[in-house]
Design a protein around this motif. Structure first.
Motif, PDB file in Angstrom:
ATOM      1  N   GLU A  73      -2.473   7.906  -1.320  1.00 57.11           N
ATOM      2  CA  GLU A  73      -2.427   8.071   0.126  1.00 57.11           C
ATOM      3  C   GLU A  73      -2.568   9.560   0.426  1.00 57.11           C
ATOM      4  O   GLU A  73      -2.126  10.399  -0.367  1.00 57.11           O
ATOM      5  N   GLN A  96       3.550   7.732   4.336  1.00 56.83           N
ATOM      6  CA  GLN A  96       3.235   8.536   5.535  1.00 56.83           C
ATOM      7  C   GLN A  96       4.444   8.547   6.475  1.00 56.83           C
ATOM      8  O   GLN A  96       4.888   9.600   6.935  1.00 56.83           O
ATOM      9  N   PHE A 125      -3.480   1.575  11.677  1.00 55.55           N
ATOM     10  CA  PHE A 125      -2.725   2.837  11.765  1.00 55.55           C
ATOM     11  C   PHE A 125      -3.598   4.068  11.980  1.00 55.55           C
ATOM     12  O   PHE A 125      -3.100   5.188  12.003  1.00 55.55           O
ATOM     13  N   THR A 126      -4.909   3.849  12.117  1.00 58.97           N
ATOM     14  CA  THR A 126      -5.798   4.990  12.416  1.00 58.97           C
ATOM     15  C   THR A 126      -6.742   4.608  13.548  1.00 58.97           C
ATOM     16  O   THR A 126      -7.124   3.452  13.705  1.00 58.97           O
ATOM     17  N   SER A 169       0.686   3.566   2.207  1.00 59.23           N
ATOM     18  CA  SER A 169       0.778   4.109   3.573  1.00 59.23           C
ATOM     19  C   SER A 169       2.211   4.278   4.094  1.00 59.23           C
ATOM     20  O   SER A 169       2.459   5.200   4.886  1.00 59.23           O
ATOM     21  N   GLN A 218      -2.546   3.274  -5.775  1.00 63.76           N
ATOM     22  CA  GLN A 218      -3.294   3.871  -4.660  1.00 63.76           C
ATOM     23  C   GLN A 218      -2.948   5.347  -4.536  1.00 63.76           C
ATOM     24  O   GLN A 218      -1.933   5.817  -5.058  1.00 63.76           O
ATOM     25  N   PHE A 274      -8.599   0.038  10.915  1.00 59.53           N
ATOM     26  CA  PHE A 274      -7.271  -0.006  10.309  1.00 59.53           C
ATOM     27  C   PHE A 274      -6.273   0.139  11.448  1.00 59.53           C
ATOM     28  O   PHE A 274      -6.510   0.950  12.358  1.00 59.53           O
ATOM     29  N   HIS A 323       0.854  -1.192   0.000  1.00 56.22           N
ATOM     30  CA  HIS A 323       0.000   0.000   0.000  1.00 56.22           C
ATOM     31  C   HIS A 323       0.891   1.244   0.000  1.00 56.22           C
ATOM     32  O   HIS A 323       2.118   1.129   0.122  1.00 56.22           O
ATOM     33  N   ARG A 360       0.224  -6.652  -4.824  1.00 52.52           N
ATOM     34  CA  ARG A 360      -0.313  -7.745  -4.011  1.00 52.52           C
ATOM     35  C   ARG A 360      -0.493  -8.977  -4.886  1.00 52.52           C
ATOM     36  O   ARG A 360      -0.887  -8.859  -6.050  1.00 52.52           O
ATOM     37  N   GLY A 373     -10.608   4.217   2.460  1.00 53.10           N
ATOM     38  CA  GLY A 373     -10.454   4.070   3.900  1.00 53.10           C
ATOM     39  C   GLY A 373      -9.832   5.327   4.472  1.00 53.10           C
ATOM     40  O   GLY A 373      -9.105   6.042   3.775  1.00 53.10           O
ATOM     41  N   CYS A 374     -10.118   5.589   5.742  1.00 53.95           N
ATOM     42  CA  CYS A 374      -9.545   6.799   6.353  1.00 53.95           C
ATOM     43  C   CYS A 374      -9.602   6.700   7.872  1.00 53.95           C
ATOM     44  O   CYS A 374     -10.156   5.752   8.419  1.00 53.95           O
ATOM     45  N   GLY A 375      -9.050   7.672   8.532  1.00 55.56           N
ATOM     46  CA  GLY A 375      -9.140   7.718   9.989  1.00 55.56           C
ATOM     47  C   GLY A 375      -8.190   8.746  10.569  1.00 55.56           C
ATOM     48  O   GLY A 375      -7.419   9.374   9.837  1.00 55.56           O
ATOM     49  N   ALA A 413      -5.541  10.490   7.963  1.00 53.28           N
ATOM     50  CA  ALA A 413      -4.945   9.854   6.780  1.00 53.28           C
ATOM     51  C   ALA A 413      -6.066   9.202   5.995  1.00 53.28           C
ATOM     52  O   ALA A 413      -7.140   8.933   6.535  1.00 53.28           O
ATOM     53  N   PHE A 414      -5.810   9.003   4.726  1.00 50.98           N
ATOM     54  CA  PHE A 414      -6.795   8.296   3.899  1.00 50.98           C
ATOM     55  C   PHE A 414      -6.073   7.572   2.770  1.00 50.98           C
ATOM     56  O   PHE A 414      -4.940   7.920   2.415  1.00 50.98           O
ATOM     57  N   GLY A 415      -6.731   6.548   2.257  1.00 53.48           N
ATOM     58  CA  GLY A 415      -6.126   5.790   1.166  1.00 53.48           C
ATOM     59  C   GLY A 415      -7.205   5.260   0.252  1.00 53.48           C
ATOM     60  O   GLY A 415      -8.293   4.890   0.707  1.00 53.48           O
TER      61      GLY A 415
HETATM   62  N1  DAH Z   1      -3.516   1.326   3.398  1.00 51.34           N
HETATM   63  C1  DAH Z   1      -4.902   0.880   3.345  1.00 51.34           C
HETATM   64  C2  DAH Z   1      -5.051  -0.287   2.391  1.00 51.34           C
HETATM   65  O1  DAH Z   1      -4.236  -0.455   1.543  1.00 51.34           O
HETATM   66  C3  DAH Z   1      -5.805   2.009   2.918  1.00 51.34           C
HETATM   67  C4  DAH Z   1      -5.905   3.065   3.952  1.00 51.34           C
HETATM   68  C5  DAH Z   1      -6.909   3.028   4.881  1.00 51.34           C
HETATM   69  C6  DAH Z   1      -5.003   4.087   4.018  1.00 51.34           C
HETATM   70  C7  DAH Z   1      -7.043   3.989   5.868  1.00 51.34           C
HETATM   71  C8  DAH Z   1      -5.088   5.088   4.984  1.00 51.34           C
HETATM   72  C9  DAH Z   1      -6.130   5.006   5.905  1.00 51.34           C
HETATM   73  O2  DAH Z   1      -4.239   6.095   5.079  1.00 51.34           O
HETATM   74  O3  DAH Z   1      -6.241   5.971   6.869  1.00 51.34           O
HETATM   75  O4  DAH Z   1      -5.995  -1.000   2.480  1.00 51.34           O
END
Ligand code: DAH
Length: 357
Positions: free
Chosen positions: A214, A178, A255-256, A175, A212, A253, A173, A199, A286-288, A309-311
């Motif tokens: 980020e 970050q 990390f959030t 992430s 992706q 997640f 990912h 993957r 996704g986010c948090g 953060a979000f992805g």
């Molecule tokens: N890294 C996650 C994935 O690959 C996606 C993601 C979700 C990124 C929430 C984020 C986050 O920064 O806050 O499934």
């Protein structure tokens, strides 16, 4: 009339009558060339008395120079005529349509990267990058995904040979960018990072390589309201629907904390998907709020700085916005697919011109 004047008259006549460069050259050779009558007369000078040689020599020279001058002038005029005729016949009609030659197209993923960068750019985000060959510290550990954490199983990681005691892998990912960005700089942060991720997976909705985006924002007094506002603004701009309903659904997640998945409203009538204003929902990202442990891992005090953060998957964004049904086609390199789904290089996203095509 002396012989000299007869030659002069004949030469003038022939030169004046010549109507092309070739005829002119013929006249020149005949009257001024090495074996011309004029030159033959010159050769007789040697046997003349000095006085006669002087006057006759001068006379020949005057006539020779006069003829040469007329030839030169006429030659220049002919050459000019030729150039003008050439210019007239070769003139370019700039209003003609161009010949059709194969035109390159912008891949939908590149197009979407341009669009999301333009939107987040207006919100003050800048683009950060990270390596695609990562170590498990940045891809997992620092993001609060320790060894044996079930989240690692979901990622179907491609592992590489260890390097200097580090477990190396293809990032699963974006992430880890970050972590790398926060370790490199000092807060506040406002970055997005589009890029390839890997993957071990292959079916209609999964390819071993995909893209992706980020996002990370770290500052003082940041709360979930900022996260919601930022993401809603982005989705409404991206899909060009001002009142696009957006739903935040709680999730997990590592990390959030708290974490959410984001859905946009849609409708499906007879199998046709329409984004915005429907009874159905589509998961989009996704986010948090960035986990305090993640902040501590990069030396940031979570009591001073917070953030979100979000992805999201970029192919998924492209598929939904531009109605592309099979993810695998994105990477098959079929020119007919690119011809159909690709973009012209003139479709530059701008907030003035509108981001939607
Ligand atoms: N890294 C996650 C994935 O690959 C996606 C993601 C979700 C990124 C929430 C984020 C986050 O920064 O806050 O499934």
């Amino acid at each position: 009339m002396t012989e000299l004047h007869i030659i002069e008259q004949q030469a003038l006549e022939k030169i004046n009558q010549s109507s092309s460069l070739a005829q002119l050259e013929e006249a020149r050779v005949e009257y001024l060339g090495k074996s011309s009558k004029l030159m033959n007369l010159m050769k007789t000078l040697g046997s003349m008395e000095p006085e006669q040689r002087k006057t006759f020599g001068a006379e020949i020279n005057i006539i020779k120079n006069k003829l040469q001058e007329i030839v030169d002038t006429k030659k220049a005029a002919f050459e000019l005529q030729i150039i003008n005729a050439k210019l007239m016949s070769e003139k370019i009609d700039v209003t003609l349509p161009s010949r059709s030659s194969p035109q390159g197209k912008i891949h939908p993923v590149s197009q979407v990267i341009d669009e999301v960068t333009a939107i987040f750019g207006t919100m003050g985000f800048s683009v950060a990058e990270g390596p695609e060959i990562e170590d498990d510290y940045h891809n997992f550990n620092a993001l609060n995904i320790p060894k044996n954490h079930p989240a690692r199983q979901n990622h179907d990681t491609f592992y590489l040979p260890n390097e200097g005691g580090n477990t190396m892998l293809l990032r699963t990912h974006t992430s880890p960018v970050q972590i790398r960005s926060m370790k490199l700089g000092k807060p506040p942060f406002r970055i997005i990072s589009p890029g390839r991720v890997y993957r071990c997976d292959w079916d209609i909705t999964h390819t071993p390589m995909f893209h992706q985006l980020e996002g990370l924002l770290i500052d003082k007094d940041i709360h979930m309201g900022h996260l919601k506002g930022c993401i809603m603004e982005f989705l409404q701009k991206f899909f060009a629907i001002d009142d696009l309903p957006v739903r935040f659904r709680s999730n997990f997640f590592p990390f959030t904390e708290p974490s959410a998945e984001v859905d946009i409203s849609c409708s499906r009538t007879q199998g046709e998907l329409k984004i915005g204003g429907g009874e159905d929902w589509l998961e989009i990202m996704g986010c948090g709020m960035v986990h305090p442990k993640v902040l501590r891992n990069v030396g940031i005090d979570p009591d001073v700085y917070q953030g979100f953060a979000f992805g999201m998957g970029l192919e998924r964004l492209a598929m939904l916005k531009y109605g592309i049904s099979d993810l695998r086609n994105f990477f098959e390199g079929d020119a007919r697919w690119m011809e159909h789904y690709g973009f012209s290089s003139f479709d530059i996203p701008s907030l003035v011109g509108g981001l939607a095509r």
